[in-house]
Design an enzyme around this catalytic site. Structure first.
Site, PDB file in Angstrom:
ATOM      1  N   HIS A 122      10.965   2.228  17.572  1.00 47.66           N
ATOM      2  CA  HIS A 122      11.364   1.109  16.685  1.00 47.66           C
ATOM      3  C   HIS A 122      10.585   1.126  15.386  1.00 47.66           C
ATOM      4  O   HIS A 122      10.560   0.142  14.648  1.00 47.66           O
ATOM      5  CB  HIS A 122      11.156  -0.248  17.399  1.00 47.66           C
ATOM      6  CG  HIS A 122      12.140  -0.450  18.508  1.00 47.66           C
ATOM      7  ND1 HIS A 122      11.997  -1.445  19.446  1.00 47.66           N
ATOM      8  CD2 HIS A 122      13.260   0.231  18.858  1.00 47.66           C
ATOM      9  CE1 HIS A 122      13.003  -1.369  20.310  1.00 47.66           C
ATOM     10  NE2 HIS A 122      13.773  -0.357  19.973  1.00 47.66           N
ATOM     11  N   CYS A 151       9.178  -4.034  -4.962  1.00 51.04           N
ATOM     12  CA  CYS A 151       8.819  -2.629  -5.160  1.00 51.04           C
ATOM     13  C   CYS A 151       8.094  -2.506  -6.511  1.00 51.04           C
ATOM     14  O   CYS A 151       8.639  -2.949  -7.537  1.00 51.04           O
ATOM     15  CB  CYS A 151      10.081  -1.767  -5.180  1.00 51.04           C
ATOM     16  SG  CYS A 151       9.737  -0.043  -5.641  1.00 51.04           S
ATOM     17  N   CYS A 154      10.593  -0.245  -8.827  1.00 48.38           N
ATOM     18  CA  CYS A 154      11.928  -0.642  -9.339  1.00 48.38           C
ATOM     19  C   CYS A 154      12.217  -2.128  -9.159  1.00 48.38           C
ATOM     20  O   CYS A 154      13.282  -2.602  -9.557  1.00 48.38           O
ATOM     21  CB  CYS A 154      13.011   0.183  -8.636  1.00 48.38           C
ATOM     22  SG  CYS A 154      13.335  -0.346  -6.944  1.00 48.38           S
ATOM     23  N   GLY A 192       5.251  -2.753  30.769  1.00 49.22           N
ATOM     24  CA  GLY A 192       5.355  -3.900  29.867  1.00 49.22           C
ATOM     25  C   GLY A 192       6.622  -3.952  29.053  1.00 49.22           C
ATOM     26  O   GLY A 192       6.598  -4.330  27.883  1.00 49.22           O
ATOM     27  N   THR A 193       7.732  -3.580  29.678  1.00 50.13           N
ATOM     28  CA  THR A 193       9.010  -3.711  28.961  1.00 50.13           C
ATOM     29  C   THR A 193      10.033  -4.391  29.860  1.00 50.13           C
ATOM     30  O   THR A 193      10.062  -4.177  31.068  1.00 50.13           O
ATOM     31  CB  THR A 193       9.548  -2.353  28.463  1.00 50.13           C
ATOM     32  OG1 THR A 193      10.825  -2.562  27.814  1.00 50.13           O
ATOM     33  CG2 THR A 193       9.736  -1.346  29.590  1.00 50.13           C
ATOM     34  N   ASN A 218       4.582  -4.309  35.568  1.00 45.49           N
ATOM     35  CA  ASN A 218       5.100  -5.504  34.900  1.00 45.49           C
ATOM     36  C   ASN A 218       4.921  -6.676  35.857  1.00 45.49           C
ATOM     37  O   ASN A 218       5.418  -6.614  36.983  1.00 45.49           O
ATOM     38  CB  ASN A 218       6.587  -5.312  34.578  1.00 45.49           C
ATOM     39  CG  ASN A 218       7.101  -6.381  33.621  1.00 45.49           C
ATOM     40  OD1 ASN A 218       6.641  -7.520  33.640  1.00 45.49           O
ATOM     41  ND2 ASN A 218       8.030  -6.007  32.754  1.00 45.49           N
TER      42      ASN A 218
HETATM   43  N1  APR Z   1       1.242  -6.407  31.264  1.00 45.10           N
HETATM   44  C1  APR Z   1       2.439  -5.793  31.468  1.00 45.10           C
HETATM   45  N2  APR Z   1       3.634  -6.366  31.187  1.00 45.10           N
HETATM   46  C2  APR Z   1       3.612  -7.615  30.694  1.00 45.10           C
HETATM   47  C3  APR Z   1       2.413  -8.332  30.439  1.00 45.10           C
HETATM   48  C4  APR Z   1       1.190  -7.672  30.755  1.00 45.10           C
HETATM   49  N3  APR Z   1       0.000  -8.269  30.572  1.00 45.10           N
HETATM   50  N4  APR Z   1       2.743  -9.554  29.940  1.00 45.10           N
HETATM   51  C5  APR Z   1       4.098  -9.593  29.864  1.00 45.10           C
HETATM   52  N5  APR Z   1       4.619  -8.445  30.325  1.00 45.10           N
HETATM   53  C6  APR Z   1       6.020  -8.036  30.408  1.00 45.10           C
HETATM   54  C7  APR Z   1       7.014  -9.169  30.485  1.00 45.10           C
HETATM   55  O1  APR Z   1       7.205  -9.526  31.841  1.00 45.10           O
HETATM   56  C8  APR Z   1       8.271  -8.520  29.902  1.00 45.10           C
HETATM   57  O2  APR Z   1       9.077  -7.928  30.922  1.00 45.10           O
HETATM   58  O3  APR Z   1       6.316  -7.365  29.200  1.00 45.10           O
HETATM   59  C9  APR Z   1       7.723  -7.413  29.009  1.00 45.10           C
HETATM   60  C10 APR Z   1       7.987  -7.658  27.537  1.00 45.10           C
HETATM   61  O4  APR Z   1       9.381  -7.656  27.369  1.00 45.10           O
HETATM   62  P1  APR Z   1       9.958  -7.932  25.898  1.00 45.10           P
HETATM   63  O5  APR Z   1       9.262  -9.102  25.316  1.00 45.10           O
HETATM   64  O6  APR Z   1      11.452  -7.923  26.027  1.00 45.10           O
HETATM   65  O7  APR Z   1       9.473  -6.695  25.068  1.00 45.10           O
HETATM   66  P2  APR Z   1      10.133  -5.280  25.032  1.00 45.10           P
HETATM   67  O8  APR Z   1      10.657  -4.874  26.358  1.00 45.10           O
HETATM   68  O9  APR Z   1       9.151  -4.369  24.373  1.00 45.10           O
HETATM   69  O10 APR Z   1      11.346  -5.553  24.014  1.00 45.10           O
HETATM   70  C11 APR Z   1      11.998  -4.447  23.527  1.00 45.10           C
HETATM   71  O11 APR Z   1      13.170  -5.767  21.912  1.00 45.10           O
HETATM   72  O12 APR Z   1      13.404  -7.319  20.282  1.00 45.10           O
HETATM   73  C12 APR Z   1      13.200  -6.006  20.513  1.00 45.10           C
HETATM   74  O13 APR Z   1      12.151  -4.649  18.961  1.00 45.10           O
HETATM   75  C13 APR Z   1      11.883  -5.580  19.969  1.00 45.10           C
HETATM   76  O14 APR Z   1      10.557  -3.729  20.745  1.00 45.10           O
HETATM   77  C14 APR Z   1      11.174  -4.938  21.153  1.00 45.10           C
HETATM   78  C15 APR Z   1      12.324  -4.659  22.096  1.00 45.10           C
END
Ligand code: APR
Length: 250
Positions: A122, A151, A154, A192-193, A218
């Site tokens: 991203h 900018c 420009c 963490g996603t 997670n």
């Molecule tokens: N350790 C691990 N995971 C964690 C922690 C932690 N301490 N705290 C929260 N989480 C988890 C949450 O449970 C959640 O599932 O991290 C995850 C974060 O999810 P999102 O907030 O959706 O973030 P992400 O998955 O990176 O989102 C993807 O969406 O909006 C776009 O560009 C933005 O990069 C982002 C993308």
């Protein structure tokens, strides 16, 4: 389970770490979704969704709205330091034959921690460029900057090299990821996603299909949790520290 993961790691030659906002939560950064997330379902003051405010079309029509929310995200990153989870990946990158980090995060913390093999799918908040003339500059922080930033060459509005909603992913990053996936991995971690996007889920699905060990870290379950080999309902820093400690004992 931690010992089993460490044993697999000790035998692995190529490991993929897929990370999202949750890995930076232990550095004090808010996530996007879930409780306390930047998006947490709320509409913006302008009465539009955050996804629309942070979209390419909005940047082209009303850049001051997109910049208002980009500035909020950048502000949360100021002063943030990598945490033990980022450091654990660096530790493993230096000891295993090949470690690649595919991150959705735009906070730059993997590189700040010392990771070298990083795909920022991203983009990054701290590279600004001019969509009109191509002027580019790297910035440490946007504190004190006039926003939206004009900018200097420009006068058009600069933007960060991040992927806004309704925009295509960076081709170079995708090609690098495809090449790495073609070579294959012995182990895939997702940390963490919320597993929102197909290009984040796909490498895990490929690993599952090929019988490659998969680990999800997670505290909240995601659509992947029931499928991975090892699901750790833990925070990233705690889990990755425990895994590295166990790895050192193998
Ligand atoms: N350790 C691990 N995971 C964690 C922690 C932690 N301490 N705290 C929260 N989480 C988890 C949450 O449970 C959640 O599932 O991290 C995850 C974060 O999810 P999102 O907030 O959706 O973030 P992400 O998955 O990176 O989102 C993807 O969406 O909006 C776009 O560009 C933005 O990069 C982002 C993308």
């Amino acid at each position: 389970m931690i010992e089993a993961i460490a044993d697999q790691l000790a035998r692995a030659r190529r490991v993929l770490f897929i990370t999202g906002a949750g890995i930076s939560a232990d550095s004090g950064l808010p996530t996007y979704r879930g409780t306390g997330g930047l998006y947490d379902g709320r509409h913006t003051e302008e009465g539009i969704s955050i996804e629309r405010a942070l979209s390419g079309p909005m940047f082209r029509s009303r850049p001051e709205i997109t910049w208002k929310y980009l500035a909020q995200i950048e502000e949360t990153c100021r002063g943030a330091q990598p945490n033990a989870a980022h450091a654990a990946i660096v530790y493993l990158e230096r000891r295993l034959p090949y470690v690649l980090t595919l991150t959705q995060n735009v906070d730059g913390l993997h590189r700040a921690a010392g990771s070298r093999e990083v795909i920022e799918i991203h983009g990054g908040l701290h590279e600004l460029y001019c969509p009109r003339c191509g002027y580019a500059e790297a910035v440490e922080t946007l504190a004190g900057r006039q926003l939206p930033p004009p900018c200097p060459d420009c006068g058009a509005i600069l933007r960060p090299a991040v992927v806004l909603f309704d925009e295509a992913l960076p081709v170079a990053a995708l090609e690098r990821l495809d090449t790495a996936l073609d070579e294959g991995f012995d182990m895939v971690f997702t940390i963490g996603t919320s597993a929102t996007f197909p290009y984040i889920v796909q490498p895990v699905v490929m690993a599952l299909q090929d019988g490659v060990p998969t680990v999800e870290i997670n505290p909240t379950r995601t659509p992947l949790s029931e499928h991975v080999d090892f699901y750790l309902p833990l925070g990233a820093a705690a889990a990755m520290s425990a895994i590295v400690d166990a790895y050192e004992r193998t």
